[in-house]
Each structure stands twice: as structure tokens, then as C-alpha cells.
Design a protein around this motif. Structure first.
Motif, short mmCIF file in Angstrom:
data_model
loop_
_atom_site.label_atom_id
_atom_site.label_comp_id
_atom_site.label_asym_id
_atom_site.label_seq_id
_atom_site.Cartn_x
_atom_site.Cartn_y
_atom_site.Cartn_z
N ASP A 1 0.80 -1.23 0.00
CA ASP A 1 0.00 0.00 0.00
C ASP A 1 0.83 1.27 0.00
O ASP A 1 0.36 2.32 0.45
N SER B 1 2.05 4.72 -1.03
CA SER B 1 1.27 5.73 -1.73
C SER B 1 1.97 7.07 -1.63
O SER B 1 2.88 7.25 -0.83
N THR C 1 5.96 6.35 -2.87
CA THR C 1 5.98 5.58 -4.12
C THR C 1 7.29 5.70 -4.89
O THR C 1 7.85 4.67 -5.30
N TYR D 1 2.23 5.72 -10.91
CA TYR D 1 1.34 4.72 -10.32
C TYR D 1 1.17 3.52 -11.24
O TYR D 1 0.94 2.40 -10.77
N HIS E 1 1.91 -0.27 -9.98
CA HIS E 1 0.91 -1.33 -10.15
C HIS E 1 1.53 -2.54 -10.87
O HIS E 1 1.21 -3.69 -10.53
N ARG F 1 3.40 -4.39 -8.17
CA ARG F 1 2.50 -5.12 -7.28
C ARG F 1 1.86 -6.32 -7.99
O ARG F 1 1.71 -7.39 -7.41
N SER F 2 1.51 -6.12 -9.26
CA SER F 2 0.92 -7.22 -10.03
C SER F 2 1.90 -8.37 -10.17
O SER F 2 1.53 -9.55 -10.08
N LEU G 1 -3.99 -3.00 0.24
CA LEU G 1 -3.92 -2.31 -1.05
C LEU G 1 -4.08 -0.81 -0.88
O LEU G 1 -4.81 -0.34 -0.02
N ARG H 1 -5.77 3.22 -5.34
CA ARG H 1 -5.61 3.09 -6.80
C ARG H 1 -5.46 1.62 -7.20
O ARG H 1 -5.91 1.21 -8.27
N THR H 2 -4.79 0.85 -6.35
CA THR H 2 -4.62 -0.58 -6.64
C THR H 2 -5.96 -1.30 -6.57
O THR H 2 -6.26 -2.18 -7.40
N SER I 1 -7.69 -0.83 -9.73
CA SER I 1 -7.00 -1.39 -10.89
C SER I 1 -7.30 -2.88 -11.02
O SER I 1 -7.93 -3.47 -10.14
N THR J 1 -8.33 -6.01 -8.50
CA THR J 1 -7.22 -6.57 -7.72
C THR J 1 -7.69 -7.37 -6.51
O THR J 1 -7.20 -8.48 -6.25
#
Length: 297
Positions: free
Chosen positions: A22, A24, A28, A49, A53, A56-57, A75, A78-79, A82, A89
Motif C-alpha cells: 500500500d 502511496s 511511491t 502509479y 501497479h 504489485r501485479s 492495497l 488506486r490498486t 486497478s 485486484t
């Protein structure tokens, strides 16, 4: 058993830890730099971002990232909005990985006062919580404050605010992770943790049956300090933040806490790089996950 009840049972009794995905705002670029993505490789906030992502993915879709060792994942908003492989997610986490999804809801920290930093106001919180639960299937939330020194007045203000927000979260049908972090570099860390424990216990004792919370706390200086809180009937689980310790240091300290499990961010991603092959990336992530899992048992 409903999905929510299934997830709550998993969080209360499962072996494993919570992955904090998470980062942010201001954290970031730092997270991306550690991942080998320099600031000149993206242009503007949207691209920044987008890069986080992708990171994180890659973590979430790794064969190393499953509910055999990872119980939950926190999360960024924004995640949550997404997708991974065409699924939101949070839905991907639960349906494809068996991992319980949480949402970071705080908007950052106020300036320091009374040796603490309270959370900034959260306009639109009720609407966000409703959407998180009903649209995205989020189970719980996380909200962070910071304690810099053993100031009883400041610590009480932090805990009071945390539980006030926590009750709003519970009213929306979610489980809050209350996170009053004690700075690991505080010269009065041990004393601050003692004050914090007392303030949290007073709030827990005042909660009616049916209002259950989780706690995310800095690994304490005194081993086992928070065991009583973990046994409290209003507490689902007590999890630990790594707070800037290296993965090895955090795991060594956590292993001495019999009733805390990890909720690590930087320690989870330590050493991972965009430039690694998938085999190397998955092997290193698997090693980090293995260390954090063992320390959480």
C-alpha cells in the motif's frame, strides 16, 4: 459460512502473514527506486502509479505469493481500482490466490504535535468504505498514525482517533487494522510502547461485543508485550510492521513475539528488481516470503 466469515476466520486463526502493498504518495518513488525504476523512467503521477501497479501485479501473480504463506494483502486505493489479468485486484487476490484483501484508507499524517502525528481528515470515508465492501469485496482497512516519543497526552490522542475511525469502519461492515506505529528510532520507544498498550487496552475494554478490530504495531522492545492484547476478545489478530528494519532484523525480532504475525512492506520487497528474470524474481520473493512466514509462526 459467508465469504466475510470465511475471511475473518482465516485472519484470526491462519498461519502466515499480511503483505503490505500500500505504498502511496511520497513513498511511491522510493519504493520504485528500490525496485530499480528511476524517476526519469516515468513522467507524471499516472505513469508513476502505473509502474507501481506493475510491480504489485508481478508480486501478486508470482507463484510464490499464495495463501499457503500469505494470509492477507493491504492495497492502496488506486490498486483496488486497478485490475490484474482482467479482474479487480481484490477479487483476484481472493479468488485466484486465497488472500484476504484490505484497503489503506488514511490520507497521510498531520504535522507533529505532542510527539505524535495524527491522521489527516478523511473526507468521503463512509462512501469509500461502502464502495470498497460492496463493489470490490474488501474485507478490512488499515489506517496509520505515528508516535515519536513517550508522551501520554499525544499517545492517548492517537489511540482515541484510531478507534473513532475504527468504529466507522466496523459500521460499514469491515474490520479495521488500527496502526499506531511507534518510531523504531525513538529514544523513549520502550516507555512509549507501555503507554500505548495501556491506551489500547482501555479502548478495547470499552468496545461492545460485535465490534472487532485488528492491531498493527511496531515490534516491541519488550518481548511478548502485546500478548495480552492478542488474547483480548475484541481483537481478531495482532500484526507487526517492519518499521524500517531490514528483512532479517525484522524477522529475528518478530520471531520472539509469540502472538504477533508480520505485516511487512519494504521487507517483503527487499532485493526485488524490475530487471530480474521471472525465475530470479520469483526465487527471491519466495525467499523473502519464506523468512517472513517462519518468523510469523
Amino acid at each position: 459460512m459467508t465469504v466475510f466469515e470465511d475471511q475473518k476466520k482465516k485472519m484470526a486463526t491462519g498461519n502466515g502473514f499480511i503483505a503490505a502493498l500500500d505504498q502511496s504518495g511520497g513513498s511511491t518513488p522510493k519504493a520504485l527506486k528500490q525496485y530499480g525504476v528511476e524517476e526519469d523512467e516515468y513522467n507524471g503521477e499516472a505513469e508513476m502509479y502505473g509502474e507501481i501497479h506493475k510491480m504489485r501485479s508481478r508480486i501478486i501473480t508470482s507463484p510464490a505469493f499464495t495463501d499457503s504463506k500469505v494470509l492477507g494483502a493491504i492495497l492502496f486505493e488506486r490498486t483496488m481500482r486497478s485490475e490484474i489479468d482482467g479482474l479487480p485486484t481484490a477479487q483476484y487476490l481472493w479468488e485466484k490466490r486465497g488472500v484476504v484483501p484490505f484497503l489503506k484508507i488514511d490520507k497521510g499524517l498531520e504535522d507533529k504535535a505532542n510527539d505524535v502525528q495524527l491522521m489527516k481528515p478523511m473526507p468521503g470515508l463512509e462512501e469509500l468504505l461502502k464502495e470498497a465492501k460492496e463493489t470490490f469485496g474488501i474485507f478490512g482497512t488499515k489506517e496509520r498514525s505515528v508516535i515519536h516519543a513517550a508522551n501520554a497526552e499525544g499517545i492517548k490522542a492517537v489511540v482515541d482517533q484510531q478507534f473513532e475511525v475504527g468504529k466507522t469502519v466496523v459500521a460499514a461492515g469491515l474490520v479495521p487494522i488500527i496502526e499506531p506505529e511507534v518510531d523504531i528510532n525513538s529514544p523513549t520507544k520502550e516507555a512509549a510502547e507501555s503507554l500505548l498498550k495501556d491506551a489500547i487496552k482501555a479502548q478495547l475494554d470499552a468496545l461492545p461485543e460485535g465490534i472487532d478490530v485488528m492491531l498493527k504495531l511496531t515490534i516491541p522492545t519488550v518481548d511478548g508485550l502485546y500478548d495480552d492484547l492478542a488474547d483480548h476478545p475484541r481483537v481478531v489478530r495482532v500484526v507487526a510492521l517492519s518499521g524500517g528494519y531490514t528483512t532479517d532484523d525484522a524477522c529475528e525480532k518478530l520471531a520472539r513475539q509469540p502472538k504477533m504475525i508480520a505485516s511487512f512492506s519494504r521487507a517483503l520487497a527487499e532485493g526485488l528488481s524490475k530487471k530480474q528474470s521471472d525465475d530470479d524474481f520469483n526465487a527471491l520473493l519466495g525467499s523473502n516470503i519464506g523468512k517472513i512466514y517462519e518468523a510469523s509462526l
